[in-house]
Design an enzyme around this catalytic site. Structure first.
Site, PDB file in Angstrom:
ATOM      1  N   ARG A 151     -53.852  49.312 -74.545  1.00 23.27           N
ATOM      2  CA  ARG A 151     -55.133  49.298 -75.453  1.00 23.27           C
ATOM      3  C   ARG A 151     -56.023  50.660 -75.085  1.00 23.27           C
ATOM      4  NH1 ARG A 151     -56.996  44.208 -77.161  1.00 23.27           N
ATOM      5  NH2 ARG A 151     -55.090  43.428 -77.811  1.00 23.27           N
ATOM      6  N   ARG A 209     -61.783  49.784 -78.588  1.00 27.46           N
ATOM      7  CA  ARG A 209     -63.324  49.538 -78.699  1.00 27.46           C
ATOM      8  C   ARG A 209     -64.096  50.301 -77.610  1.00 27.46           C
ATOM      9  NH1 ARG A 209     -63.546  43.241 -79.637  1.00 27.46           N
ATOM     10  NH2 ARG A 209     -61.838  43.406 -78.538  1.00 27.46           N
ATOM     11  N   ARG A 254     -63.743  53.015 -87.351  1.00 28.06           N
ATOM     12  CA  ARG A 254     -63.399  51.774 -88.074  1.00 28.06           C
ATOM     13  C   ARG A 254     -64.599  51.102 -88.553  1.00 28.06           C
ATOM     14  NH1 ARG A 254     -60.658  47.681 -85.483  1.00 28.06           N
ATOM     15  NH2 ARG A 254     -62.117  46.552 -87.028  1.00 28.06           N
ATOM     16  N   ASP A 264     -50.876  46.006 -84.147  1.00 35.98           N
ATOM     17  CA  ASP A 264     -50.970  44.780 -83.491  1.00 35.98           C
ATOM     18  C   ASP A 264     -49.859  43.966 -83.415  1.00 35.98           C
ATOM     19  OD1 ASP A 264     -53.581  43.067 -82.307  1.00 35.98           O
ATOM     20  OD2 ASP A 264     -52.204  41.835 -83.180  1.00 35.98           O
ATOM     21  N   TYR A 286     -49.076  32.061 -80.615  1.00 43.12           N
ATOM     22  CA  TYR A 286     -50.318  32.366 -81.669  1.00 43.12           C
ATOM     23  C   TYR A 286     -49.778  31.430 -82.894  1.00 43.12           C
ATOM     24  CZ  TYR A 286     -52.605  35.859 -79.087  1.00 43.12           C
ATOM     25  OH  TYR A 286     -53.240  36.485 -77.981  1.00 43.12           O
TER      26      TYR A 286
HETATM   27  O1  CP3 Z   1     -54.028  50.934 -77.726  1.00 39.47           O
HETATM   28  C1  CP3 Z   1     -53.210  50.252 -77.821  1.00 39.47           C
HETATM   29  O2  CP3 Z   1     -52.862  49.564 -76.908  1.00 39.47           O
HETATM   30  C2  CP3 Z   1     -52.423  50.150 -79.121  1.00 39.47           C
HETATM   31  C3  CP3 Z   1     -52.943  48.968 -80.029  1.00 39.47           C
HETATM   32  C4  CP3 Z   1     -52.702  47.410 -79.507  1.00 39.47           C
HETATM   33  C5  CP3 Z   1     -53.655  46.591 -80.321  1.00 39.47           C
HETATM   34  N1  CP3 Z   1     -53.133  45.372 -80.011  1.00 39.47           N
HETATM   35  C6  CP3 Z   1     -54.776  46.870 -80.960  1.00 39.47           C
HETATM   36  C7  CP3 Z   1     -56.106  45.836 -81.197  1.00 39.47           C
HETATM   37  C8  CP3 Z   1     -51.638  46.886 -79.009  1.00 39.47           C
HETATM   38  C9  CP3 Z   1     -50.639  47.046 -78.153  1.00 39.47           C
HETATM   39  C10 CP3 Z   1     -52.012  45.245 -79.139  1.00 39.47           C
HETATM   40  C11 CP3 Z   1     -51.153  44.227 -78.727  1.00 39.47           C
HETATM   41  C12 CP3 Z   1     -51.806  43.018 -78.665  1.00 39.47           C
HETATM   42  N2  CP3 Z   1     -52.402  42.200 -79.865  1.00 39.47           N
HETATM   43  C13 CP3 Z   1     -51.465  42.053 -77.611  1.00 39.47           C
HETATM   44  C14 CP3 Z   1     -50.592  42.372 -76.607  1.00 39.47           C
HETATM   45  C15 CP3 Z   1     -51.484  43.149 -75.532  1.00 39.47           C
HETATM   46  C16 CP3 Z   1     -52.205  42.449 -74.559  1.00 39.47           C
HETATM   47  O3  CP3 Z   1     -53.343  42.598 -74.748  1.00 39.47           O
HETATM   48  O4  CP3 Z   1     -51.810  41.391 -73.813  1.00 39.47           O
HETATM   49  C17 CP3 Z   1     -52.149  40.863 -78.085  1.00 39.47           C
HETATM   50  C18 CP3 Z   1     -51.957  39.659 -77.187  1.00 39.47           C
HETATM   51  C19 CP3 Z   1     -52.742  40.965 -79.125  1.00 39.47           C
HETATM   52  C20 CP3 Z   1     -53.526  39.977 -79.841  1.00 39.47           C
HETATM   53  C21 CP3 Z   1     -54.866  40.471 -80.213  1.00 39.47           C
HETATM   54  N3  CP3 Z   1     -55.156  41.301 -81.151  1.00 39.47           N
HETATM   55  C22 CP3 Z   1     -55.773  40.097 -79.384  1.00 39.47           C
HETATM   56  C23 CP3 Z   1     -55.930  39.161 -77.970  1.00 39.47           C
HETATM   57  C24 CP3 Z   1     -57.048  40.865 -79.764  1.00 39.47           C
HETATM   58  C25 CP3 Z   1     -58.349  41.128 -79.269  1.00 39.47           C
HETATM   59  C26 CP3 Z   1     -59.451  40.276 -79.896  1.00 39.47           C
HETATM   60  C27 CP3 Z   1     -60.771  40.766 -79.798  1.00 39.47           C
HETATM   61  O5  CP3 Z   1     -61.518  41.317 -80.598  1.00 39.47           O
HETATM   62  O6  CP3 Z   1     -61.116  40.874 -78.543  1.00 39.47           O
HETATM   63  C28 CP3 Z   1     -56.578  41.596 -81.002  1.00 39.47           C
HETATM   64  C29 CP3 Z   1     -57.181  42.470 -81.587  1.00 39.47           C
HETATM   65  C30 CP3 Z   1     -57.173  43.834 -81.524  1.00 39.47           C
HETATM   66  N4  CP3 Z   1     -55.876  44.628 -81.406  1.00 39.47           N
HETATM   67  C31 CP3 Z   1     -58.025  44.989 -80.983  1.00 39.47           C
HETATM   68  C32 CP3 Z   1     -57.516  46.171 -80.978  1.00 39.47           C
HETATM   69  C33 CP3 Z   1     -57.851  47.505 -80.497  1.00 39.47           C
HETATM   70  C34 CP3 Z   1     -59.458  44.440 -81.175  1.00 39.47           C
HETATM   71  C35 CP3 Z   1     -60.120  44.264 -82.257  1.00 39.47           C
HETATM   72  C36 CP3 Z   1     -60.857  45.407 -82.749  1.00 39.47           C
HETATM   73  O7  CP3 Z   1     -60.894  46.719 -82.691  1.00 39.47           O
HETATM   74  O8  CP3 Z   1     -61.535  45.169 -84.093  1.00 39.47           O
END
Ligand code: CP3
Length: 349
Positions: free
Chosen positions: A33, A37, A46, A82, A157
């Site tokens: 990550r 954000r 974004r 994602d 999920y």
């Molecule tokens: O920088 C990176 O790591 C690359 C991008 C990345 C994202 N999601 C972008 C993202 C990666 C590798 C993921 C994987 C992901 N997504 C996982 C496995 C990694 C982990 O954290 O264990 C999981 C469980 C998800 C599912 C998911 N997607 C979650 C739990 C969330 C967060 C929700 C929130 O708003 O807090 C997302 C959304 C997400 N994926 C965001 C990002 C940058 C945030 C949303 C946004 O920026 O609008």
């Protein structure tokens, strides 16, 4: 701008050398990550664009993926996407709700729901192929890591319909209808494997399989219900010669079995020190991790001391890629992450 680099510069990069358990000139560091954000430049690009829409725009994906590489000088880029993107691409009705996570309109419940999980091909994700190509040209000697969600985490999920603390419905399906569970996990392994393959064939230098929530299972159940499917997802890119990283949270009891699933590198969360983790995983695998993300909020001296401790434990493993024990929290201060990169590079050189 396309930089000209010798192929050796990429292959000899500290990240790829550490994954292969060769001793790199310095310990490589990247953050799960790292794009997201916590970066003001991410929030700026974004603005007004939903998460899933942003994942389908190759120029935007390229810009967001490059942002942390430019800012911090990390040793690898992680493809901005994602784990639910491939599911969306094959037609599963889902959204990523800000502050919540993935939400699935019609959760997976019965045999008939398997029809909603067809195979994934590159034609389903043309924007991924395009973005990987753009990125590889821009990144030159910095490796790009592709990724996918592992069958258990994706299933959680799909079955729960969204994020869940205890995974009751997922476990009820797994233990109550093992045949349906194995069919579901098999489909998800095929989708994850295909998604990894698309990214590597487009130019990614490594992959990470995220099984973030698999720490919810006891070892025996992991081995019976999950490991074969994660192994299948990893095997889908086994012939492509790129290092594979396998990561989960709360996996202290599972580390040996996760290593046996086939990846060259096992990602470790902050609960088990890297030397002990490596002992559990065995000598044929490198480790990745595992600074507690909470340390980013600790006083600078404490942060630095913990980074050095992590490096020291990592030196007792056959290969070490520095990372956090889980993702960068959205409210982390980029200055703290910069400090970590600088200390890792200076202390390990
Ligand atoms: O920088 C990176 O790591 C690359 C991008 C990345 C994202 N999601 C972008 C993202 C990666 C590798 C993921 C994987 C992901 N997504 C996982 C496995 C990694 C982990 O954290 O264990 C999981 C469980 C998800 C599912 C998911 N997607 C979650 C739990 C969330 C967060 C929700 C929130 O708003 O807090 C997302 C959304 C997400 N994926 C965001 C990002 C940058 C945030 C949303 C946004 O920026 O609008």
């Amino acid at each position: 701008m396309h930089r000209v680099t010798s192929p050796n510069a990429l292959s000899d990069s500290p990240f790829l050398r550490a994954c292969r358990r060769e001793r790199p000139a310095r310990t490589p560091v990247w953050f799960m990550r790292q794009a997201g954000r916590s970066l003001p430049e991410y929030r700026a690009v974004r603005e007004g664009i939903s998460m899933l829409d942003s994942c389908a725009r190759p120029e935007l994906v390229t810009e967001i993926t490059l942002q942390p590489v430019r800012r911090y000088g990390v040793d690898a880029a992680i493809f901005y996407s994602d784990i639910v993107v491939p599911l969306k691409a094959i037609g599963v009705d889902l959204d990523i709700v800000p502050g919540v996570g993935p939400v699935v309109a019609e959760p997976f419940r019965t045999l008939k729901d398997l029809d909603r999980l067809p195979e994934l091909t590159a034609a389903d994700v043309p924007y991924v192929v395009e973005a990987v190509r753009l990125l590889v040209a821009e990144l030159a000697a910095t490796p790009l890591i592709g990724f996918a969600g592992a069958p258990y985490t994706l299933a959680s999920y799909l079955v729960e319909g969204g994020p869940s603390k205890n995974h009751e419905r997922t476990k009820a399906l797994m233990y109550g209808d093992p045949q349906l569970w194995h069919a579901l996990a098999g489909r998800l392994a095929a989708i994850a494997g295909a998604f990894l393959r698309v990214q590597v064939e487009a130019g990614a230098s490594a992959v990470q399989l995220f099984d973030s929530w698999v720490g919810a299972l006891p070892l025996a159940d992991y081995v019976e219900y999950v490991q074969p499917h994660s192994a299948a997802a990893l095997a889908a890119v086994g012939d492509l010669g790129v290092p594979r990283i396998h990561f989960g949270v709360g996996t202290g009891e599972l580390l040996g079995a996760m290593g046996d699933a086939g990846a060259e590198v096992v990602g470790v969360d902050f609960r088990v020190a890297l030397d002990e983790a490596s002992r559990r995983i065995g000598p044929d695998r490198a480790v990745q991790g595992n600074l507690d993300p909470a340390m980013l909020f600790a006083p600078e001296a404490v942060l630095e001391q913990r980074v050095r401790q992590t490096l020291e434990a990592g030196r007792r493993a056959p290969g070490h890629v520095f990372n956090l024990g889980h993702g960068v929290p959205p409210n982390a201060d980029p200055a703290a992450l910069q400090r970590v990169v600088d200390v890792v590079h200076a202390a390990s050189a």
